[in-house]
Design an enzyme around this catalytic site. Structure first.
Site, PDB file in Angstrom:
ATOM      1  N   ASP A   1       0.872  -1.162   0.000  1.00 39.67           N
ATOM      2  CA  ASP A   1       0.000   0.000   0.000  1.00 39.67           C
ATOM      3  C   ASP A   1       0.925   1.233   0.000  1.00 39.67           C
ATOM      4  O   ASP A   1       2.127   1.106   0.284  1.00 39.67           O
ATOM      5  CB  ASP A   1      -0.870  -0.037   1.264  1.00 39.67           C
ATOM      6  CG  ASP A   1      -1.696   1.213   1.434  1.00 39.67           C
ATOM      7  OD1 ASP A   1      -2.313   1.654   0.450  1.00 39.67           O
ATOM      8  OD2 ASP A   1      -1.717   1.772   2.563  1.00 39.67           O
ATOM      9  N   LEU A   2       0.396   2.402  -0.332  1.00 37.94           N
ATOM     10  CA  LEU A   2       1.259   3.596  -0.390  1.00 37.94           C
ATOM     11  C   LEU A   2       1.132   4.469   0.869  1.00 37.94           C
ATOM     12  O   LEU A   2       2.055   4.563   1.675  1.00 37.94           O
ATOM     13  CB  LEU A   2       0.900   4.430  -1.632  1.00 37.94           C
ATOM     14  CG  LEU A   2       1.677   5.737  -1.755  1.00 37.94           C
ATOM     15  CD1 LEU A   2       3.128   5.480  -2.157  1.00 37.94           C
ATOM     16  CD2 LEU A   2       1.015   6.663  -2.778  1.00 37.94           C
ATOM     17  N   ASP A   3      -0.062   5.084   1.007  1.00 43.17           N
ATOM     18  CA  ASP A   3      -0.269   6.062   2.088  1.00 43.17           C
ATOM     19  C   ASP A   3      -0.200   5.385   3.454  1.00 43.17           C
ATOM     20  O   ASP A   3      -0.991   4.490   3.750  1.00 43.17           O
ATOM     21  CB  ASP A   3      -1.644   6.735   1.928  1.00 43.17           C
ATOM     22  CG  ASP A   3      -1.746   7.535   0.640  1.00 43.17           C
ATOM     23  OD1 ASP A   3      -0.835   8.310   0.348  1.00 43.17           O
ATOM     24  OD2 ASP A   3      -2.752   7.366  -0.082  1.00 43.17           O
TER      25      ASP A   3
ATOM     26  N   THR B   1       1.946   9.955   4.367  1.00 42.80           N
ATOM     27  CA  THR B   1       0.933  10.855   3.806  1.00 42.80           C
ATOM     28  C   THR B   1      -0.430  10.715   4.479  1.00 42.80           C
ATOM     29  O   THR B   1      -1.319  11.530   4.232  1.00 42.80           O
ATOM     30  CB  THR B   1       0.746  10.588   2.299  1.00 42.80           C
ATOM     31  OG1 THR B   1       0.759   9.170   2.121  1.00 42.80           O
ATOM     32  CG2 THR B   1       1.828  11.226   1.470  1.00 42.80           C
TER      33      THR B   1
ATOM     34  N   LYS C   1      -9.025   5.278   6.246  1.00 41.90           N
ATOM     35  CA  LYS C   1      -7.740   4.844   5.688  1.00 41.90           C
ATOM     36  C   LYS C   1      -7.973   3.737   4.664  1.00 41.90           C
ATOM     37  O   LYS C   1      -8.732   2.795   4.922  1.00 41.90           O
ATOM     38  CB  LYS C   1      -6.807   4.353   6.795  1.00 41.90           C
ATOM     39  CG  LYS C   1      -6.210   5.490   7.604  1.00 41.90           C
ATOM     40  CD  LYS C   1      -5.173   4.979   8.576  1.00 41.90           C
ATOM     41  CE  LYS C   1      -4.611   6.128   9.392  1.00 41.90           C
ATOM     42  NZ  LYS C   1      -3.758   5.636  10.498  1.00 41.90           N
TER      43      LYS C   1
ATOM     44  N   SER D   1      -2.510   0.627  -4.349  1.00 47.49           N
ATOM     45  CA  SER D   1      -3.028   1.773  -3.594  1.00 47.49           C
ATOM     46  C   SER D   1      -4.373   2.242  -4.135  1.00 47.49           C
ATOM     47  O   SER D   1      -4.629   2.152  -5.336  1.00 47.49           O
ATOM     48  CB  SER D   1      -2.016   2.920  -3.703  1.00 47.49           C
ATOM     49  OG  SER D   1      -2.587   4.132  -3.262  1.00 47.49           O
ATOM     50  N   ALA D   2      -5.200   2.790  -3.237  1.00 45.04           N
ATOM     51  CA  ALA D   2      -6.484   3.362  -3.664  1.00 45.04           C
ATOM     52  C   ALA D   2      -6.308   4.763  -4.231  1.00 45.04           C
ATOM     53  O   ALA D   2      -7.233   5.323  -4.837  1.00 45.04           O
ATOM     54  CB  ALA D   2      -7.422   3.423  -2.467  1.00 45.04           C
TER      55      ALA D   2
ATOM     56  N   LYS E   1     -11.086  -1.026  -1.729  1.00 41.26           N
ATOM     57  CA  LYS E   1     -10.795  -1.914  -0.601  1.00 41.26           C
ATOM     58  C   LYS E   1     -11.960  -1.779   0.389  1.00 41.26           C
ATOM     59  O   LYS E   1     -12.461  -0.673   0.545  1.00 41.26           O
ATOM     60  CB  LYS E   1      -9.493  -1.494   0.102  1.00 41.26           C
ATOM     61  CG  LYS E   1      -8.249  -1.553  -0.787  1.00 41.26           C
ATOM     62  CD  LYS E   1      -7.047  -0.904  -0.105  1.00 41.26           C
ATOM     63  CE  LYS E   1      -5.862  -0.821  -1.048  1.00 41.26           C
ATOM     64  NZ  LYS E   1      -4.684  -0.159  -0.461  1.00 41.26           N
TER      65      LYS E   1
ATOM     66  N   GLU F   1       0.050  -3.321   4.640  1.00 39.74           N
ATOM     67  CA  GLU F   1      -1.086  -2.394   4.732  1.00 39.74           C
ATOM     68  C   GLU F   1      -1.157  -1.711   6.095  1.00 39.74           C
ATOM     69  O   GLU F   1      -0.844  -2.341   7.106  1.00 39.74           O
ATOM     70  CB  GLU F   1      -2.390  -3.190   4.572  1.00 39.74           C
ATOM     71  CG  GLU F   1      -3.064  -3.080   3.243  1.00 39.74           C
ATOM     72  CD  GLU F   1      -3.596  -1.697   2.912  1.00 39.74           C
ATOM     73  OE1 GLU F   1      -3.685  -0.833   3.810  1.00 39.74           O
ATOM     74  OE2 GLU F   1      -3.927  -1.471   1.743  1.00 39.74           O
ATOM     75  N   ASP F   2      -1.597  -0.448   6.116  1.00 40.05           N
ATOM     76  CA  ASP F   2      -1.796   0.227   7.407  1.00 40.05           C
ATOM     77  C   ASP F   2      -3.273   0.393   7.733  1.00 40.05           C
ATOM     78  O   ASP F   2      -3.614   0.970   8.767  1.00 40.05           O
ATOM     79  CB  ASP F   2      -1.126   1.610   7.414  1.00 40.05           C
ATOM     80  CG  ASP F   2      -1.850   2.586   6.506  1.00 40.05           C
ATOM     81  OD1 ASP F   2      -2.271   2.178   5.392  1.00 40.05           O
ATOM     82  OD2 ASP F   2      -2.001   3.758   6.889  1.00 40.05           O
TER      83      ASP F   2
HETATM   84  C1  BG6 Z   1      -5.700   5.758   0.253  1.00 45.52           C
HETATM   85  C2  BG6 Z   1      -5.764   6.591   1.518  1.00 45.52           C
HETATM   86  O1  BG6 Z   1      -4.400   5.269   0.083  1.00 45.52           O
HETATM   87  O2  BG6 Z   1      -6.060   6.535  -0.871  1.00 45.52           O
HETATM   88  C3  BG6 Z   1      -7.121   7.246   1.659  1.00 45.52           C
HETATM   89  O3  BG6 Z   1      -5.508   5.752   2.633  1.00 45.52           O
HETATM   90  C4  BG6 Z   1      -7.467   8.029   0.399  1.00 45.52           C
HETATM   91  O4  BG6 Z   1      -7.110   8.077   2.790  1.00 45.52           O
HETATM   92  C5  BG6 Z   1      -7.375   7.119  -0.827  1.00 45.52           C
HETATM   93  O5  BG6 Z   1      -8.782   8.561   0.484  1.00 45.52           O
HETATM   94  C6  BG6 Z   1      -7.642   7.871  -2.131  1.00 45.52           C
HETATM   95  O6  BG6 Z   1      -6.601   8.768  -2.343  1.00 45.52           O
HETATM   96  P1  BG6 Z   1      -6.615  10.007  -3.339  1.00 45.52           P
HETATM   97  O7  BG6 Z   1      -5.169  10.499  -3.264  1.00 45.52           O
HETATM   98  O8  BG6 Z   1      -6.937   9.466  -4.700  1.00 45.52           O
HETATM   99  O9  BG6 Z   1      -7.607  10.972  -2.853  1.00 45.52           O
HETATM  100 MG    MG Z   2      -2.715   3.180   3.615  1.00 45.95          MG
END
Ligand code: BG6
Ligand code: MG
Length: 224
Positions: free
Chosen positions: A8-10, A16, A44, A113-114, A144, A168-169
């Site tokens: 996962d990224l964030d 972030t 998240k 990542s989402a 997710k 994943e967090d």
């Molecule tokens: C996820 C975050 O990685 O991405 C969420 O944990 C976020 O908080 C989602 O809403 C979507 O991200 P973005 O950058 O497309 O708004």
């Molecule tokens: Mg995350």
């Protein structure tokens, strides 16, 4: 054996998650909706659209489609203003060490990542070239805890889901990894990420021996 390691990224690769929180909190405050850290935990890993839907639901607010779109833009613009100032110092501890160890051992590495901002963030912190493939919010239709993002990652790595490991967090992300039939590793609080197969506070506590075990052992089929 060549396994697939999907990150996962964030909140896993980069710090972030705090920026998403700040931007959502400002937006909620502007709407007169209170927004706690506990509620943030539920956002998240959740897509931008679903996050705003949840905040409005918590605040019992109904708005027009136009307002909904402009609030999403507003939130993303604030988030991007934080991202613009990001550099390598916001890579979470020991992430480069782990990525380099996996590369050295010829393992598959994917991002799952989402976020629709994932590619730009990886470029900013100089980690994009470490990934064999990137699957992000622009490539998926199901958020997710649906496993889609990780299943696409496994497919692009050409590695079976049961041979993939997800870091994943978020609660939603751990559920998605479990739903994909992959090994789930939580990065964060073990009480919050209780459904994960393993939980670590951060990558500094993940030793090479543990990674070697993941590379060399086959996942037990999950009892559903
Ligand atoms: C996820 C975050 O990685 O991405 C969420 O944990 C976020 O908080 C989602 O809403 C979507 O991200 P973005 O950058 O497309 O708004
Ligand atoms: Mg995350």
């Amino acid at each position: 054996m060549r396994k697939g390691f999907i990150f996962d990224l964030d909140g896993v690769i980069v710090d972030t998650a705090k920026y998403h929180f700040l931007a959502w909190q400002n937006l909620a405050t502007g709407l007169g909706i209170s927004f706690t850290e506990e509620q943030n935990e539920q956002l998240k890993g959740v897509s931008r659209i679903k996050s705003l839907e949840k905040i409005l639901e918590w605040g019992n607010k109904t708005i027009s489609e136009d307002q909904f779109q402009s609030l999403m833009t507003e939130k993303n613009e604030e988030y991007l203003s934080y991202i613009a100032k990001m550099d390598q110092s916001e890579i979470l501890p020991d992430v480069p060490r782990l990525l380099d160890y996996l590369i050295k051992n010829n393992q598959g590495i994917a991002l799952g990542s989402a976020s629709k901002n994932a590619r730009v963030i990886l470029e900013k912190v100089g980690l994009k070239s470490k990934f064999d493939t990137i699957v992000d919010g622009t490539n998926v239709t199901k958020a997710k805890p649906n496993p889609e993002v990780f299943l696409i990652g496994a497919k692009q790595l050409e590695i079976a889901p049961e041979n993939c490991i997800v870091f994943e967090d978020s609660v939603a992300g751990i559920k998605a990894a479990n739903n994909a039939g992959m090994i789930s590793i939580g990065i964060g609080d073990k009480d919050i990420l209780a459904e994960a197969d393993f939980v670590f506070n951060d990558f500094t506590t993940i030793k090479n021996e543990f990674i070697n075990q993941l590379i060399n052992t086959q996942k037990e089929p999950r009892v559903l």
